[in-house]
Design a protein around this motif. Structure first.
Motif, PDB file in Angstrom:
ATOM      1  N   ALA A  73       0.648  -1.228  -0.020  1.00 37.52           N
ATOM      2  CA  ALA A  73       0.084  -0.107   0.140  1.00 37.52           C
ATOM      3  C   ALA A  73       0.989   1.400   0.035  1.00 37.52           C
ATOM      4  O   ALA A  73       0.861   2.097  -1.085  1.00 37.52           O
ATOM      5  N   LEU A  74       1.857   1.411   0.735  1.00 38.44           N
ATOM      6  CA  LEU A  74       2.848   2.340   0.827  1.00 38.44           C
ATOM      7  C   LEU A  74       3.465   2.531  -0.455  1.00 38.44           C
ATOM      8  O   LEU A  74       3.445   3.957  -0.705  1.00 38.44           O
ATOM      9  N   LEU A  75       3.907   1.446  -0.897  1.00 40.36           N
ATOM     10  CA  LEU A  75       4.687   1.701  -2.302  1.00 40.36           C
ATOM     11  C   LEU A  75       3.841   1.937  -3.307  1.00 40.36           C
ATOM     12  O   LEU A  75       4.122   2.873  -4.300  1.00 40.36           O
ATOM     13  N   GLN A  76       2.519   1.695  -3.359  1.00 41.30           N
ATOM     14  CA  GLN A  76       1.513   2.131  -4.308  1.00 41.30           C
ATOM     15  C   GLN A  76       1.400   3.681  -4.349  1.00 41.30           C
ATOM     16  O   GLN A  76       1.319   4.373  -5.365  1.00 41.30           O
ATOM     17  N   LEU A  77       1.490   4.271  -3.348  1.00 43.26           N
ATOM     18  CA  LEU A  77       1.041   5.546  -2.870  1.00 43.26           C
ATOM     19  C   LEU A  77       2.450   6.404  -3.141  1.00 43.26           C
ATOM     20  O   LEU A  77       2.455   7.537  -3.691  1.00 43.26           O
ATOM     21  N   ALA A  78       3.415   5.889  -2.881  1.00 41.04           N
ATOM     22  CA  ALA A  78       4.642   6.346  -3.320  1.00 41.04           C
ATOM     23  C   ALA A  78       4.909   6.540  -4.757  1.00 41.04           C
ATOM     24  O   ALA A  78       5.513   7.471  -5.342  1.00 41.04           O
ATOM     25  N   GLU A  79       4.532   5.305  -5.419  1.00 42.33           N
ATOM     26  CA  GLU A  79       4.709   5.252  -7.009  1.00 42.33           C
ATOM     27  C   GLU A  79       3.891   6.416  -7.664  1.00 42.33           C
ATOM     28  O   GLU A  79       4.031   6.718  -8.499  1.00 42.33           O
ATOM     29  N   SER A  80       2.636   6.633  -7.004  1.00 39.42           N
ATOM     30  CA  SER A  80       1.715   7.673  -7.474  1.00 39.42           C
ATOM     31  C   SER A  80       2.131   9.231  -7.352  1.00 39.42           C
ATOM     32  O   SER A  80       1.624  10.129  -7.807  1.00 39.42           O
ATOM     33  N   GLY A  81       3.201   9.043  -6.570  1.00 40.65           N
ATOM     34  CA  GLY A  81       3.762  10.432  -6.086  1.00 40.65           C
ATOM     35  C   GLY A  81       3.151  11.212  -5.040  1.00 40.65           C
ATOM     36  O   GLY A  81       3.525  12.514  -4.838  1.00 40.65           O
ATOM     37  N   ILE A  82       2.338  10.347  -4.347  1.00 42.33           N
ATOM     38  CA  ILE A  82       1.514  11.104  -2.994  1.00 42.33           C
ATOM     39  C   ILE A  82       2.714  11.253  -1.935  1.00 42.33           C
ATOM     40  O   ILE A  82       2.362  12.075  -1.302  1.00 42.33           O
ATOM     41  N   CYS A  83       3.254  10.345  -1.919  1.00 39.65           N
ATOM     42  CA  CYS A  83       4.248  10.349  -0.904  1.00 39.65           C
ATOM     43  C   CYS A  83       5.685  10.012  -1.052  1.00 39.65           C
ATOM     44  O   CYS A  83       5.689   9.502  -2.321  1.00 39.65           O
ATOM     45  N   SER A  84       6.601   9.997  -0.241  1.00 41.94           N
ATOM     46  CA  SER A  84       7.824   8.999  -0.622  1.00 41.94           C
ATOM     47  C   SER A  84       8.188   8.380   0.887  1.00 41.94           C
ATOM     48  O   SER A  84       7.823   8.883   2.126  1.00 41.94           O
ATOM     49  N   VAL A  85       8.611   7.080   0.787  1.00 42.31           N
ATOM     50  CA  VAL A  85       9.106   6.331   1.768  1.00 42.31           C
ATOM     51  C   VAL A  85      10.308   7.089   2.653  1.00 42.31           C
ATOM     52  O   VAL A  85      10.263   6.770   3.986  1.00 42.31           O
ATOM     53  N   LEU A 269       1.575  -3.032  -8.879  1.00 47.00           N
ATOM     54  CA  LEU A 269       2.607  -2.224  -8.805  1.00 47.00           C
ATOM     55  C   LEU A 269       3.763  -2.471  -9.912  1.00 47.00           C
ATOM     56  O   LEU A 269       3.733  -3.745 -10.400  1.00 47.00           O
ATOM     57  N   ASP A 270       4.505  -1.341 -10.340  1.00 48.36           N
ATOM     58  CA  ASP A 270       5.694  -1.548 -11.195  1.00 48.36           C
ATOM     59  C   ASP A 270       6.773  -2.458 -10.387  1.00 48.36           C
ATOM     60  O   ASP A 270       6.849  -2.289  -9.384  1.00 48.36           O
ATOM     61  N   ALA A 271       7.248  -3.323 -11.259  1.00 44.81           N
ATOM     62  CA  ALA A 271       8.029  -4.335 -10.732  1.00 44.81           C
ATOM     63  C   ALA A 271       9.479  -3.675 -10.229  1.00 44.81           C
ATOM     64  O   ALA A 271      10.045  -4.293  -8.900  1.00 44.81           O
ATOM     65  N   ASN A 272      10.056  -2.568 -10.462  1.00 45.20           N
ATOM     66  CA  ASN A 272      11.286  -1.968  -9.830  1.00 45.20           C
ATOM     67  C   ASN A 272      10.481  -1.248  -8.414  1.00 45.20           C
ATOM     68  O   ASN A 272      11.413  -1.291  -7.602  1.00 45.20           O
ATOM     69  N   GLN A 276      11.532  -2.937  -4.111  1.00 50.06           N
ATOM     70  CA  GLN A 276      12.355  -2.088  -2.832  1.00 50.06           C
ATOM     71  C   GLN A 276      11.517  -3.104  -1.452  1.00 50.06           C
ATOM     72  O   GLN A 276      12.294  -2.952  -0.486  1.00 50.06           O
ATOM     73  N   ALA A 277      10.462  -3.440  -1.675  1.00 49.84           N
ATOM     74  CA  ALA A 277       9.958  -4.465  -0.567  1.00 49.84           C
ATOM     75  C   ALA A 277      10.899  -5.678  -0.197  1.00 49.84           C
ATOM     76  O   ALA A 277      10.875  -6.250   0.972  1.00 49.84           O
ATOM     77  N   HIS A 278      11.622  -6.193  -1.421  1.00 48.86           N
ATOM     78  CA  HIS A 278      12.289  -7.353  -1.178  1.00 48.86           C
ATOM     79  C   HIS A 278      13.589  -7.123  -0.637  1.00 48.86           C
ATOM     80  O   HIS A 278      14.436  -8.211  -0.490  1.00 48.86           O
ATOM     81  N   VAL A 279      14.229  -6.037  -0.841  1.00 48.67           N
ATOM     82  CA  VAL A 279      15.385  -5.801  -0.300  1.00 48.67           C
ATOM     83  C   VAL A 279      15.733  -5.971   1.092  1.00 48.67           C
ATOM     84  O   VAL A 279      14.951  -5.439   1.877  1.00 48.67           O
ATOM     85  N   TYR A 301      15.754  -7.416   6.763  1.00 45.87           N
ATOM     86  CA  TYR A 301      14.327  -7.275   6.654  1.00 45.87           C
ATOM     87  C   TYR A 301      13.983  -6.156   5.720  1.00 45.87           C
ATOM     88  O   TYR A 301      14.788  -5.066   5.474  1.00 45.87           O
ATOM     89  N   GLY A 302      13.016  -6.324   4.991  1.00 43.29           N
ATOM     90  CA  GLY A 302      12.645  -5.417   3.780  1.00 43.29           C
ATOM     91  C   GLY A 302      11.264  -4.697   4.197  1.00 43.29           C
ATOM     92  O   GLY A 302      11.194  -4.130   5.412  1.00 43.29           O
ATOM     93  N   TYR A 303      10.201  -4.647   3.571  1.00 44.13           N
ATOM     94  CA  TYR A 303       8.921  -3.839   3.640  1.00 44.13           C
ATOM     95  C   TYR A 303       8.106  -5.246   4.069  1.00 44.13           C
ATOM     96  O   TYR A 303       7.232  -5.514   3.116  1.00 44.13           O
ATOM     97  N   GLY A 304       7.910  -5.667   5.271  1.00 43.44           N
ATOM     98  CA  GLY A 304       6.970  -6.682   5.614  1.00 43.44           C
ATOM     99  C   GLY A 304       7.613  -8.053   5.212  1.00 43.44           C
ATOM    100  O   GLY A 304       6.782  -8.943   5.049  1.00 43.44           O
TER     101      GLY A 304
END
Length: 475
Positions: A73-85, A269-272, A276-279, A301-304
């Motif tokens: 969810a947070l990565l979707q919002l970041a991808e849309s430009g609403i926020c940054s992690v 989500l875009d693959a790239n 970020q969640a898997h790093v 630990y990544g994002y969840g």
């Protein structure tokens, strides 16, 4: 990918053994590759009173497996430009932190510097009518007051140390609502569940209770009995562990992660972005059972997601367990093998359900879980070593029992009624006419605080325990 008949038998045999040996009422499992489900089945009962079977479609509380959904969810919002992690959490919520402030990234990776603040534990205990510390958590204002009151509890600057913190994910759920104007559960339902066709998955306990195939959840008492319990859902902190879902749909969610953000014909989500969640952003303290101290920490630990680079030797495993005391779950996948597993139970055993998920993945790959997965290898060893022991001519008796992941030896003599926990290390195999066939080395802490060795020697099928001044033979 396919699972051959021998591997399928291995998965089934492992699951049935876990249900039997660990006293689980029910267990459901789905194994998937990037294209679809390879194996799905239920074992035991989703409801003991009615003896209704567990199935792949049974709804379970998946607890902290929800956290990766929050990451999406947070990565979707970041991808849309609403926020940054990299935004500070205080940009979106009425929380106050001293500089340097933790960011959304720090909350996602449990590296904000905050220890556990007990929010989830308090609310879960309260909903199950168990004793709790009485912290005021009646509404969101109470929650923010609780967080802001913990300013001095922060142990490290952000980004320096992993410390699992449910409160951080509760804050992330509130960030989603602040950014979208919609509660976290509604956002996930529309932007994750719906695109993936996860029609039975929900956060709503009423929907759960009305579903045809849902678990009856069981709490294990101190005596080891299973007692039907209320479902401890909570309004605060749904992002920490609020999803109720079947493994059949969780397999679809796994395919989202295995296929670079796309599953069920939908791109979430875009693959790239999803990568970020898997790093492995932060090191996780600790090491696998039996690993040497020299090996050091072996997870990140990544994002969840926890990331392990040495599963079955050199395979990369991304996974996460979850428990809400009355149910438990695990999601895990091997990106290089294109293989994933979703598993859930209607109680919480003494160990994370992730070890069963790891065993299923091993069996699906044709390996013996009891040889290749540290937890099951240690279980097999402990089963061999537990039992009654006696010294020469019966001058001292003792009992060796498994207590969680360690062994405990209890002496039975009028002058010695002590009990010593034994911590395992790697087995050292020796051979020769004067040596044991196998030596399993352990440690215990003596009464003067010294760490002292103990050893189980196995020779010609007979087991001896060498501890302190005693040689005790298994009888």
């Amino acid at each position: 990918m396919t699972i051959d008949d021998a591997a399928e038998r291995g998965v089934t045999r492992l699951c049935r053994r876990v249900v039997r040996d660990e006293g689980l009422p029910g267990l459901s499992v789905a194994v998937t590759d990037g294209d679809g489900v390879l194996f799905a089945d239920g074992f035991g009962s989703r409801d003991l009173a009615g003896n209704r079977p567990a199935t792949p479609d049974t709804l379970y509380g998946i607890a902290s497996c929800t956290k990766s959904f929050a990451g999406v969810a947070l990565l979707q919002l970041a991808e849309s430009g609403i926020c940054s992690v990299d935004d500070p959490v205080s940009a979106y919520l009425p929380v106050e932190f001293d500089d340097p402030e933790p960011t959304l990234h720090h909350l996602l990776t449990h590296s904000s510097g905050l220890p556990s603040l007990g929010v989830s534990e308090t609310l879960l205990a309260r909903r199950m009518r168990l004793p709790d510390p009485g912290v005021a958590l009646g509404d969101i204002d109470d929650f923010y007051a609780h967080v802001n009151g913990a300013t001095d509890e922060r142990t490290d600057p952000p980004g320096e140390r992993f410390a699992y913190c449910n409160t951080g994910y509760a804050l992330l759920g509130e960030v989603v609502e602040s950014l979208t104007g919609r509660p976290f559960d509604e956002y996930v339902a529309e932007h994750v569940f719906e695109p993936l066709g996860m029609e039975r998955s929900t956060f709503d306990d009423h929907e759960f209770s009305m579903a045809d195939d849902h678990m009856t959840q069981y709490r294990r008492t101190e005596d080891g009995d299973l007692v039907a319990s209320s479902l401890p859902t909570r309004d605060i902190g749904k992002a920490t562990g609020g999803i109720l879902a079947p493994v059949s749909e969780l397999a679809t969610y796994l395919r989202l992660h295995m296929n670079g953000g796309e599953a069920a014909g939908s791109r979430v989500l875009d693959a790239n972005t999803l990568a970020q969640a898997h790093v492995g952003h932060v090191d996780v303290p600790g090491r696998a059972a039996g690993a040497s101290e020299q090996a050091g920490d072996d997870r990140t630990y990544g994002y969840g997601w926890f990331r392990d680079e040495s599963f079955l030797g050199d395979r990369t495993l991304l996974g996460h367990s979850g428990s809400i005391t009355v149910s438990s779950a695990y999601l895990g996948f091997l990106p290089d093998e294109d293989l994933g597993v979703a598993i859930a139970s209607n109680t919480s055993p003494d160990f994370p359900l992730g070890v069963v998920g790891e065993g299923v993945l091993a069996a699906a790959l044709g390996a013996d879980p009891h040889e290749s997965v540290p937890f099951f290898r240690q279980q097999r060893r402990h089963a061999r070593l537990c039992g009654e022991y006696t010294a020469y001519e019966g001058v001292m008796d003792a009992t060796v029992e498994r207590e969680g992941n360690v062994l405990q030896v209890s002496f039975d003599h009028p002058l010695n009624r002590s009990a010593l926990p034994l911590t395992p290390s790697d087995p050292v195999r020796e051979s020769g006419p004067q040596q044991a066939d196998v030596v399993y080395r352990y440690e215990h802490v003596a009464s003067d605080g010294r760490r002292e060795p103990a050893a189980f020697r196995v020779k010609d099928g007979e087991v001896s325990l060498l501890i302190d001044r005693w040689r005790l033979r298994q009888v």
